[in-house]
Design an enzyme around this catalytic site. Structure first.
Site, PDB file in Angstrom:
ATOM      1  N   ASN A   6     -15.277  -5.597  -6.847  1.00 24.03           N
ATOM      2  CA  ASN A   6     -14.978  -5.090  -5.507  1.00 24.03           C
ATOM      3  C   ASN A   6     -16.147  -4.191  -5.077  1.00 24.03           C
ATOM      4  O   ASN A   6     -16.445  -3.195  -5.734  1.00 24.03           O
ATOM      5  CB  ASN A   6     -13.657  -4.304  -5.544  1.00 24.03           C
ATOM      6  CG  ASN A   6     -13.318  -3.685  -4.206  1.00 24.03           C
ATOM      7  OD1 ASN A   6     -14.179  -3.113  -3.544  1.00 24.03           O
ATOM      8  ND2 ASN A   6     -12.061  -3.781  -3.807  1.00 24.03           N
ATOM      9  N   HIS A   9     -17.348   0.153  -2.231  1.00 19.94           N
ATOM     10  CA  HIS A   9     -17.988   1.471  -2.289  1.00 19.94           C
ATOM     11  C   HIS A   9     -19.505   1.423  -2.271  1.00 19.94           C
ATOM     12  O   HIS A   9     -20.155   2.461  -2.141  1.00 19.94           O
ATOM     13  CB  HIS A   9     -17.418   2.275  -3.463  1.00 19.94           C
ATOM     14  CG  HIS A   9     -15.952   2.532  -3.228  1.00 19.94           C
ATOM     15  ND1 HIS A   9     -15.495   3.191  -2.099  1.00 19.94           N
ATOM     16  CD2 HIS A   9     -14.849   2.165  -3.912  1.00 19.94           C
ATOM     17  CE1 HIS A   9     -14.173   3.226  -2.112  1.00 19.94           C
ATOM     18  NE2 HIS A   9     -13.756   2.607  -3.202  1.00 19.94           N
ATOM     19  N   HIS A  42     -12.551  -5.310   0.847  1.00 18.49           N
ATOM     20  CA  HIS A  42     -11.354  -4.983   1.627  1.00 18.49           C
ATOM     21  C   HIS A  42     -11.823  -4.554   3.006  1.00 18.49           C
ATOM     22  O   HIS A  42     -12.421  -3.482   3.157  1.00 18.49           O
ATOM     23  CB  HIS A  42     -10.594  -3.848   0.920  1.00 18.49           C
ATOM     24  CG  HIS A  42      -9.308  -3.465   1.592  1.00 18.49           C
ATOM     25  ND1 HIS A  42      -8.449  -2.524   1.056  1.00 18.49           N
ATOM     26  CD2 HIS A  42      -8.728  -3.869   2.748  1.00 18.49           C
ATOM     27  CE1 HIS A  42      -7.391  -2.388   1.855  1.00 18.49           C
ATOM     28  NE2 HIS A  42      -7.542  -3.187   2.889  1.00 18.49           N
ATOM     29  N   ARG A  44     -10.813  -2.973   5.992  1.00 17.06           N
ATOM     30  CA  ARG A  44      -9.671  -2.162   6.426  1.00 17.06           C
ATOM     31  C   ARG A  44      -9.617  -2.100   7.948  1.00 17.06           C
ATOM     32  O   ARG A  44     -10.647  -2.219   8.618  1.00 17.06           O
ATOM     33  CB  ARG A  44      -9.779  -0.747   5.856  1.00 17.06           C
ATOM     34  CG  ARG A  44      -9.747  -0.696   4.332  1.00 17.06           C
ATOM     35  CD  ARG A  44      -9.681   0.739   3.844  1.00 17.06           C
ATOM     36  NE  ARG A  44      -8.375   1.303   4.058  1.00 17.06           N
ATOM     37  CZ  ARG A  44      -7.459   1.509   3.105  1.00 17.06           C
ATOM     38  NH1 ARG A  44      -7.732   1.225   1.856  1.00 17.06           N
ATOM     39  NH2 ARG A  44      -6.286   2.015   3.396  1.00 17.06           N
ATOM     40  N   ARG A  48     -13.502   1.686   7.326  1.00 16.02           N
ATOM     41  CA  ARG A  48     -14.126   2.875   6.730  1.00 16.02           C
ATOM     42  C   ARG A  48     -15.258   2.536   5.766  1.00 16.02           C
ATOM     43  O   ARG A  48     -16.128   3.347   5.530  1.00 16.02           O
ATOM     44  CB  ARG A  48     -13.079   3.743   6.030  1.00 16.02           C
ATOM     45  CG  ARG A  48     -12.512   3.145   4.788  1.00 16.02           C
ATOM     46  CD  ARG A  48     -11.595   4.111   4.083  1.00 16.02           C
ATOM     47  NE  ARG A  48     -10.380   4.334   4.840  1.00 16.02           N
ATOM     48  CZ  ARG A  48      -9.244   4.779   4.273  1.00 16.02           C
ATOM     49  NH1 ARG A  48      -9.218   5.061   2.991  1.00 16.02           N
ATOM     50  NH2 ARG A  48      -8.157   4.946   4.991  1.00 16.02           N
ATOM     51  N   GLU A  69      -9.733  -9.115   0.746  1.00 12.67           N
ATOM     52  CA  GLU A  69      -8.536  -8.275   0.613  1.00 12.67           C
ATOM     53  C   GLU A  69      -8.243  -7.669   1.984  1.00 12.67           C
ATOM     54  O   GLU A  69      -9.145  -7.146   2.639  1.00 12.67           O
ATOM     55  CB  GLU A  69      -8.831  -7.187  -0.418  1.00 12.67           C
ATOM     56  CG  GLU A  69      -7.639  -6.334  -0.745  1.00 12.67           C
ATOM     57  CD  GLU A  69      -8.042  -5.167  -1.640  1.00 12.67           C
ATOM     58  OE1 GLU A  69      -8.885  -5.341  -2.545  1.00 12.67           O
ATOM     59  OE2 GLU A  69      -7.517  -4.072  -1.409  1.00 12.67           O
ATOM     60  N   THR A 100      -5.620   1.851  -1.693  1.00 10.32           N
ATOM     61  CA  THR A 100      -4.320   1.181  -1.710  1.00 10.32           C
ATOM     62  C   THR A 100      -3.430   1.858  -2.746  1.00 10.32           C
ATOM     63  O   THR A 100      -3.833   2.025  -3.896  1.00 10.32           O
ATOM     64  CB  THR A 100      -4.501  -0.309  -2.058  1.00 10.32           C
ATOM     65  OG1 THR A 100      -5.586  -0.819  -1.289  1.00 10.32           O
ATOM     66  CG2 THR A 100      -3.248  -1.098  -1.762  1.00 10.32           C
ATOM     67  N   GLU A 151      -1.404 -10.399  -7.540  1.00 16.59           N
ATOM     68  CA  GLU A 151      -2.277  -9.435  -8.205  1.00 16.59           C
ATOM     69  C   GLU A 151      -1.392  -8.269  -8.617  1.00 16.59           C
ATOM     70  O   GLU A 151      -0.790  -7.596  -7.770  1.00 16.59           O
ATOM     71  CB  GLU A 151      -3.400  -8.949  -7.280  1.00 16.59           C
ATOM     72  CG  GLU A 151      -4.316  -7.952  -8.004  1.00 16.59           C
ATOM     73  CD  GLU A 151      -5.500  -7.483  -7.189  1.00 16.59           C
ATOM     74  OE1 GLU A 151      -6.025  -8.258  -6.364  1.00 16.59           O
ATOM     75  OE2 GLU A 151      -5.901  -6.319  -7.387  1.00 16.59           O
ATOM     76  N   HIS A 191      -6.746  -2.335  -9.936  1.00 17.98           N
ATOM     77  CA  HIS A 191      -6.640  -0.982  -9.410  1.00 17.98           C
ATOM     78  C   HIS A 191      -6.793   0.041 -10.534  1.00 17.98           C
ATOM     79  O   HIS A 191      -5.985   0.095 -11.446  1.00 17.98           O
ATOM     80  CB  HIS A 191      -5.342  -0.698  -8.641  1.00 17.98           C
ATOM     81  CG  HIS A 191      -5.591   0.257  -7.521  1.00 17.98           C
ATOM     82  ND1 HIS A 191      -5.656   1.601  -7.719  1.00 17.98           N
ATOM     83  CD2 HIS A 191      -5.884   0.049  -6.220  1.00 17.98           C
ATOM     84  CE1 HIS A 191      -5.965   2.176  -6.569  1.00 17.98           C
ATOM     85  NE2 HIS A 191      -6.112   1.267  -5.648  1.00 17.98           N
ATOM     86  N   GLY A 214     -13.489  -2.152  -8.905  1.00 15.38           N
ATOM     87  CA  GLY A 214     -14.433  -1.617  -7.940  1.00 15.38           C
ATOM     88  C   GLY A 214     -14.936  -0.225  -8.244  1.00 15.38           C
ATOM     89  O   GLY A 214     -16.046  -0.047  -8.756  1.00 15.38           O
TER      90      GLY A 214
HETATM   91  N1  PXP Z   1      -7.143  -4.599  -6.171  1.00 11.94           N
HETATM   92  C1  PXP Z   1      -6.676  -4.115  -5.001  1.00 11.94           C
HETATM   93  C2  PXP Z   1      -5.574  -4.845  -4.333  1.00 11.94           C
HETATM   94  C3  PXP Z   1      -7.216  -2.959  -4.420  1.00 11.94           C
HETATM   95  O1  PXP Z   1      -6.727  -2.485  -3.264  1.00 11.94           O
HETATM   96  C4  PXP Z   1      -8.292  -2.318  -5.064  1.00 11.94           C
HETATM   97  C5  PXP Z   1      -8.922  -1.115  -4.431  1.00 11.94           C
HETATM   98  O2  PXP Z   1      -9.566  -1.486  -3.254  1.00 11.94           O
HETATM   99  C6  PXP Z   1      -8.753  -2.865  -6.270  1.00 11.94           C
HETATM  100  C7  PXP Z   1      -8.146  -3.976  -6.813  1.00 11.94           C
HETATM  101  C8  PXP Z   1      -9.880  -2.248  -7.016  1.00 11.94           C
HETATM  102  O3  PXP Z   1      -9.473  -0.982  -7.432  1.00 11.94           O
HETATM  103  P1  PXP Z   1     -10.551   0.019  -8.013  1.00 11.94           P
HETATM  104  O4  PXP Z   1     -11.532   0.287  -6.931  1.00 11.94           O
HETATM  105  O5  PXP Z   1      -9.737   1.199  -8.393  1.00 11.94           O
HETATM  106  O6  PXP Z   1     -11.183  -0.674  -9.190  1.00 11.94           O
END
Ligand code: PXP
Length: 242
Positions: A6, A9, A42, A44, A48, A69, A100, A151, A191, A214
């Site tokens: 992901n 960032h 993602h 949004r 952002r 996403e 999220t 997921e 996540h 991510g």
């Molecule tokens: N999966 C989903 C559905 C998410 O919303 C996120 C965060 O954007 C991630 C995975 C990745 O999470 P992290 O950035 O904490 O690794």
């Protein structure tokens, strides 16, 4: 089991100065060349981090799986159809949240997804994954909607403060993955996963298809570089495959 990175960032860092760097497509390319199976972003509602133009640039540059996403708004579904990625992961989205915060409230969204969201996305060949908490009822509802994948939300596991809490979450994730697999759903997860908590997760939770990682990965890459960091994650994943 595949790693999707992901890259939201990378955009957060770029947006801090409004310059064109670090470049999102370059980051995606480095991740893929290091062995990642694909890229997640993602988009949004408040834009952002990832912006609309990033999405189209990623569509042109990503060679592996592209996972869009998004919240299931009409606006996002319309952009999704223009981008036509391989996979779409539907998530809840709150304006005030930093990230999220949990899986979809499946009972709450079920009728709307059945009548509006799924028929619209089904006009394309895009696979649908639903971000859910490891709750049997929610997984069952994802199956009833006809999703290809779920997921599993690993945030509670990743943020566990005690062994007791961590073990409870692992049991829930184990049961959720087992149940989803028995229904024929692909099992993705994500996540809060990082190099420290990934080994226990991978060695406990079965039937995993993809992990989406991510924040921790991009953060570590400040010190190690993106290529080395992606390879370190892949090494853990390879060990789990054996
Ligand atoms: N999966 C989903 C559905 C998410 O919303 C996120 C965060 O954007 C991630 C995975 C990745 O999470 P992290 O950035 O904490 O690794």
């Amino acid at each position: 089991m595949r790693l999707l990175v992901n890259i939201d960032h990378v955009a957060t860092l770029r947006n801090a100065r409004g310059e064109g760097y670090p470049d999102i497509s370059e980051a995606a390319r480095v991740c893929e060349e290091a062995g990642a199976a694909g890229i997640v972003f993602h988009l949004r509602g408040d834009r952002r981090h990832i912006k609309d133009e990033d999405v189209f640039a990623l569509k042109d540059s990503v060679k592996g799986t592209l996972d869009f996403e998004m919240a299931a708004t009409d606006e996002m579904i319309s952009i999704l159809k223009k981008v036509n990625p391989h996979l779409c992961t539907l998530v809840p989205e709150g304006r005030e949240e930093l990230t999220t915060e949990g899986g979809l409230n499946m009972e709450h969204i079920f009728d709307d997804f059945k009548e509006r969201v799924f028929p619209s996305i089904r006009e394309t060949n895009i696979e649908i994954s639903l971000f859910v908490d490891p709750i049997h009822k929610d997984i069952e509802l994802a199956y009833q909607l006809g999703a290809e994948a779920i997921e599993l939300h690993t945030g509670e596991y990743s943020n566990s403060k005690t062994d007791h809490q961590r073990n409870n979450e692992l049991m829930r994730l184990f049961a959720g993955a087992t149940y989803a697999h028995s229904l024929g759903l692909k099992v993705n997860a994500g996540h809060g996963l990082n190099l420290e908590n990934l080994p226990l997760f991978l060695s406990t939770v079965p039937h995993l298809n993809e992990v989406s990682i991510g924040h921790a990965l991009i953060s570590k890459s400040l010190f190690w570089g993106l290529e080395k960091t992606v390879k370190a994650y892949l090494k853990l994943i390879e060990a789990y495959k054996l």
